[in-house]
Scaffold this active site. Sequence first.
Site, short mmCIF file in Angstrom:
data_model
loop_
_atom_site.label_atom_id
_atom_site.label_comp_id
_atom_site.label_asym_id
_atom_site.label_seq_id
_atom_site.Cartn_x
_atom_site.Cartn_y
_atom_site.Cartn_z
N THR A 129 0.82 -1.22 0.00
CA THR A 129 0.00 0.00 0.00
C THR A 129 0.85 1.26 0.00
OG1 THR A 129 -0.19 -0.26 2.37
CG2 THR A 129 -2.05 -1.01 1.06
N ARG A 220 2.39 1.67 16.51
CA ARG A 220 2.76 2.78 17.40
C ARG A 220 1.70 3.29 18.36
NH1 ARG A 220 5.41 5.58 12.32
NH2 ARG A 220 3.77 4.26 11.46
O1 C5P Z 1 2.86 1.78 13.88
P1 C5P Z 1 1.86 1.37 12.84
O2 C5P Z 1 0.50 1.05 13.36
O3 C5P Z 1 1.81 2.35 11.69
O4 C5P Z 1 2.47 0.00 12.30
C1 C5P Z 1 1.92 -0.68 11.26
C2 C5P Z 1 2.67 -1.94 10.96
O5 C5P Z 1 2.07 -2.49 9.79
C3 C5P Z 1 4.13 -1.78 10.66
O6 C5P Z 1 4.80 -2.98 11.11
C4 C5P Z 1 4.19 -1.68 9.17
O7 C5P Z 1 5.37 -2.19 8.61
C5 C5P Z 1 3.02 -2.56 8.76
N1 C5P Z 1 2.41 -2.19 7.49
C6 C5P Z 1 1.90 -0.94 7.21
N2 C5P Z 1 1.32 -0.66 6.02
C7 C5P Z 1 1.23 -1.59 5.12
C8 C5P Z 1 1.71 -2.87 5.36
C9 C5P Z 1 2.29 -3.14 6.58
O8 C5P Z 1 1.97 -0.05 8.05
N3 C5P Z 1 0.64 -1.29 3.99
#
Ligand code: C5P
Length: 243
Positions: A129, A220
Amino acid sequence: MSSMLSPGDKAADPKVIVALDFDHLSALDALIDQLEPGSCRLKVGKELFTTFGPPVVERLIQKGFDVFLDLKFHDIPNTTAQAVRAAARMGVWMVNVHASGGRAMMSRCREVLAGESYQPLLIAVTVLTSLSASEVSEIGYPGTPDDVVSHLARLAQDSGMDGVVCSAREAERLKAERGARFCLVTPGIRPVGSATNDQVRVVTPVDALRQGSHYLVIGRPITQSKEPAAVLAEINRQIQLMC
Ligand code: C5P
C-alpha cells in the site's frame, strides 16, 4: 500454541495484532510484560527478526502469544515453501508471502504445509500500500492499483492462500469478491484520537472490522504509548461494543 486453519477458530479470538517494530529487546520486553495473549496477537517483522532471529519468536510463543511472522517471502517456489515450512515448525500462527510470486509459488507453499502436523494461516501480500498508482504502473502492472489488488487476491485464493494483507479501504470490496471466510489482515489502523504518524489514509478499528477486516495490525498507537495495556483495552472495548 493455538492451531487454527481459519480466522476465528480460537475461543478468544483477539482482533488486534500488535506490530513489534523494535530494535532493542529491553523495549520489547517492557511492552510484552504489559500485554496478555488473550487480548492481542503479535507481529514480528523484518527488523525484529533480522536483528534477533528465531529465538525472539520462540520466546513470544512460549509466553502464550500467537505470532504473525511478517517476512513477506518472495522467491522461487521451492525456496519459499521451505521458508514457510520453517515458519510452521517454529510454531507461528500466521505467515505471509507475496502473491506476485505467482501461482506455482503459492501452491507449493500450500502443498508443503499440508504435509505438516501444524499449519499456520498462510496469507499473501497483494500490492504494497506504500506504492502510488504511478509506481504500480511503472512496475508494469496494467490497470489501477485496485484492479491489481483484486486480481492478485483472486490468484491468492485460487492458489490456496487463507487471505491477504490489504488496506481496510479495500476490505469491503475484497470481502464481496472473495467471500467472508477469506482472511483480511489490515494495517494502517488508528484508534480515534491517536496520531496518524506516517500512515496517510487511516481507518479506526471499528470501521475496519465493519468493512470486513478480520485482523487489525496496530503498532505505534500501542507500542509508543505510556499505557499500552490501557490503549489496547480501550480498542478491545470498542470492538466488543460493536459485536
Ligand atoms: O505503527 P503502525 O501502526 O503504523 O504499524 C503498522 C505496521 O504495519 C508496521 O509494522 C508496518 O510495517 C506494517 N504495514 C503498514 N502498512 C502496510 C503494510 C504493513 O503499516 N501497507
